[in-house]
Design an enzyme around this catalytic site. Structure first.
Site, PDB file in Angstrom:
ATOM      1  N   TYR A 140     -61.607  76.857  96.186  1.00 44.36           N
ATOM      2  CA  TYR A 140     -60.294  75.407  95.939  1.00 44.36           C
ATOM      3  C   TYR A 140     -58.763  75.688  96.235  1.00 44.36           C
ATOM      4  CZ  TYR A 140     -61.857  74.218  90.911  1.00 44.36           C
ATOM      5  OH  TYR A 140     -61.666  74.627  89.872  1.00 44.36           O
ATOM      6  N   HIS A 162     -72.748  79.023  92.845  1.00 39.09           N
ATOM      7  CA  HIS A 162     -71.541  78.144  92.755  1.00 39.09           C
ATOM      8  C   HIS A 162     -70.849  78.362  90.940  1.00 39.09           C
ATOM      9  CE1 HIS A 162     -69.151  74.564  92.854  1.00 39.09           C
ATOM     10  NE2 HIS A 162     -68.935  74.543  90.508  1.00 39.09           N
ATOM     11  N   GLU A 168     -71.457  64.875  87.762  1.00 39.55           N
ATOM     12  CA  GLU A 168     -71.305  66.262  86.861  1.00 39.55           C
ATOM     13  C   GLU A 168     -71.367  64.850  84.821  1.00 39.55           C
ATOM     14  OE1 GLU A 168     -69.591  70.073  84.753  1.00 39.55           O
ATOM     15  OE2 GLU A 168     -68.170  68.762  86.608  1.00 39.55           O
ATOM     16  N   ASP A 190     -70.880  79.230  87.692  1.00 35.95           N
ATOM     17  CA  ASP A 190     -69.582  77.716  87.766  1.00 35.95           C
ATOM     18  C   ASP A 190     -68.162  77.968  86.931  1.00 35.95           C
ATOM     19  OD1 ASP A 190     -68.389  75.354  87.472  1.00 35.95           O
ATOM     20  OD2 ASP A 190     -69.806  74.426  86.230  1.00 35.95           O
ATOM     21  N   HIS A 241     -74.385  70.293  90.136  1.00 38.41           N
ATOM     22  CA  HIS A 241     -74.289  69.245  88.727  1.00 38.41           C
ATOM     23  C   HIS A 241     -76.081  68.900  88.700  1.00 38.41           C
ATOM     24  CE1 HIS A 241     -70.891  71.297  87.080  1.00 38.41           C
ATOM     25  NE2 HIS A 241     -70.797  71.434  87.578  1.00 38.41           N
ATOM     26  N   HIS A 272     -64.554  69.019  97.371  1.00 34.16           N
ATOM     27  CA  HIS A 272     -65.170  68.280  95.704  1.00 34.16           C
ATOM     28  C   HIS A 272     -65.964  67.652  95.293  1.00 34.16           C
ATOM     29  CE1 HIS A 272     -63.637  68.683  92.035  1.00 34.16           C
ATOM     30  NE2 HIS A 272     -63.272  70.095  91.681  1.00 34.16           N
TER      31      HIS A 272
END
Length: 468
Positions: free
Chosen positions: A130, A65, A247, A332, A281, A217
């Site tokens: 994205y 990720h 998350e 992330d 998450h 998403h």
């Protein structure tokens, strides 16, 4: 030509072994792991020998990720003045970065992020992508313009990439459009699927170096009908599906308001939780949701270095592992790119919370160092659908080596070496990194390191209004 890699030790799945050579064919695939001795150290007909004395070789690690563009805000959002007090205010600063750069500049940024990953022993990345549109929100002539730039960056740096193409529709339930998200939006499932399939077609010749996945998403960003359609398509095409889930507590509250249930319960009810699904998450969970995750075979993509930075919370990794849930790691927001630091945090967070040591030791019948390293390797490969994560015949020769003489692990014998690596390794100990048997990193330096850093630093100076 066949290559014989001869490190001092090789990690073969649960332990280090000495006296082994890795036999790699022209195509970068491991043909065998064989015994050898110093008496056999002369030339071998038809083979190149890569002697790696003082090195231990391990399978390349997997980052499931990444948002590569967020590398640009590292260090610039560590105050309340600049990014506010919580995740939601930090997000506004992140949106400003997302709307700042051209496709070519995003290539430069991705090169920097992916090179740093290679230097950390990462050989495969899942890019949760994205940023689709131009800075005014209009589509590019090629809707995958930026995705292709990011993939090109991974190819040029030399690591494998799963481009997890993100579906993003709205700011949230009953919320007005957010101008900060204008580059993310593809308003219909038809548009998203058309563009995603076009990207898959463009990558058809890439083989195992680049492939796609589908990434709604979040529950707040993708309404349920859209979500059903794109996940059904992904399932029919056997593609990995990744999604931000639970998350922040506010996500659960918003899902309750819209659907009368929590995000994980909704995904379970819709049949979306399954073996190819990775929940990124997954922090704020009930006992029932953990049990459902265990039954489904879904994976949790934990990002502890980012989760601590954003104040997201602590993953209940012990309860998840007891339920049979696999955990993989991602970097992330790229606040720190270090999969072994993620491994430490997963365990250390629980120690701080429970006032105990070695909380995850033997939780699922596996010793603690082996289990945490599996989160960095085989579990990540399963999450991305990658043929990676182990050193074994038939697998690509993706690996990193560590230098026994680095102060962070000096003196560690074979029995305690993995624990020393997982809990104490400094990145200065990572000496070589290879993908398909070809070195990206040697002597602790990436082959394109000087140029990548120069280009990235110049870009950031221009953004700051500083010119040479």
């Amino acid at each position: 030509m066949t290559i014989l890699f001869r490190p001092e030790l090789v990690y073969t799945g649960d332990r280090f072994e000495g006296g082994k050579q890795i036999v790699v064919a022209d195509d970068g695939i491991i043909q065998g792991i064989e015994d050898w001795s110093i008496a056999d150290s002369g030339e071998v007909a038809g083979a190149t020998i890569e002697n790696l004395p003082g090195r231990a070789m391990l399978p390349g690690m997997i980052d499931v990720h990444s948002h590569s563009f967020q590398r640009t805000i590292r260090g610039s959002v560590e105050s309340r003045l600049k990014a506010g007090p919580n995740f939601w205010s930090w997000r506004d600063a992140m949106y400003r970065a997302a709307n700042r750069f051209s496709p070519e500049e995003l290539y430069t940024i991705a090169c920097m992020a992916f090179m740093e990953m290679a230097l950390a022993g990462i050989t495969t990345v899942g890019e949760f992508h994205y940023v689709h549109r131009d800075r005014d929100g209009s589509p590019y002539e090629n809707p995958n313009e930026i995705a292709l730039q990011v993939i090109r960056a991974a190819n040029d740096v030399g690591i494998r990439i799963a481009l997890l193409r993100v579906a993003y529709v709205r700011a949230g339930f009953n919320k007005p459009a957010d101008a900060g998200q204008r580059r993310f939006i593809e308003p219909t499932s038809e548009e998203f699927l058309t563009n995603t399939d076009a990207l898959r077609s463009a990558l058809r010749e890439s083989g195992e170096s680049a492939w796609i996945g589908v990434a709604p998403h979040s529950i707040r960003a993708v309404p349920i009908d859209y979500l059903r359609e794109i996940t059904a398509w992904a399932r029919s095409e056997r593609l990995p599906v990744h999604m931000h889930v639970a998350e922040q507590p506010a996500e659960n509250d918003a899902c309750m308001e819209e659907y009368g249930t929590t995000p994980f319960a909704l995904l379970d009810r819709e049949g979306i939780l399954e073996e190819k699904f990775t929940a990124i998450h997954g922090i704020h969970l009930s006992a029932g949701e953990i049990a459902a995750l265990g039954r489904s075979g879904a994976i949790i993509g934990a990002c502890p270095t980012t989760e601590r930075n954003l104040g997201d919370g602590i993953l209940p990794a012990d309860a998840l592992m007891r339920a049979g849930v696999r955990i993989a790691f991602g970097s992330d927001s790229l606040t720190q790119i270090d999969p072994l630091e993620n491994a430490r945090e997963l365990e250390y967070n629980l120690r701080l919370k429970q006032l105990e040591r070695a909380v995850l030791d033997n939780v699922d019948g596996t010793a603690l160092p082996q289990r945490l390293f599996a989160c960095s390797t085989v579990n990540g490969a399963a999450s991305l659908g990658a043929n990676a994560g182990t050193l074994a015949p038939g697998m690509p020769a993706d690996f990193f080596s560590v230098d026994f003489h680095d102060p962070s692990i000096a003196g560690s014998g074979p029995e305690e070496l993995l624990a020393s690596i997982v809990f104490g390794l400094a990145k200065t100990a990572i000496a070589e990194v290879a993908v398909n048997g070809r070195f990206l990193v040697q002597g602790g330096r990436h082959q394109r390191q000087e140029a990548v850093i120069r280009d990235y630093a110049a870009l950031m100076r221009r953004q700051a209004g500083v010119y040479d």
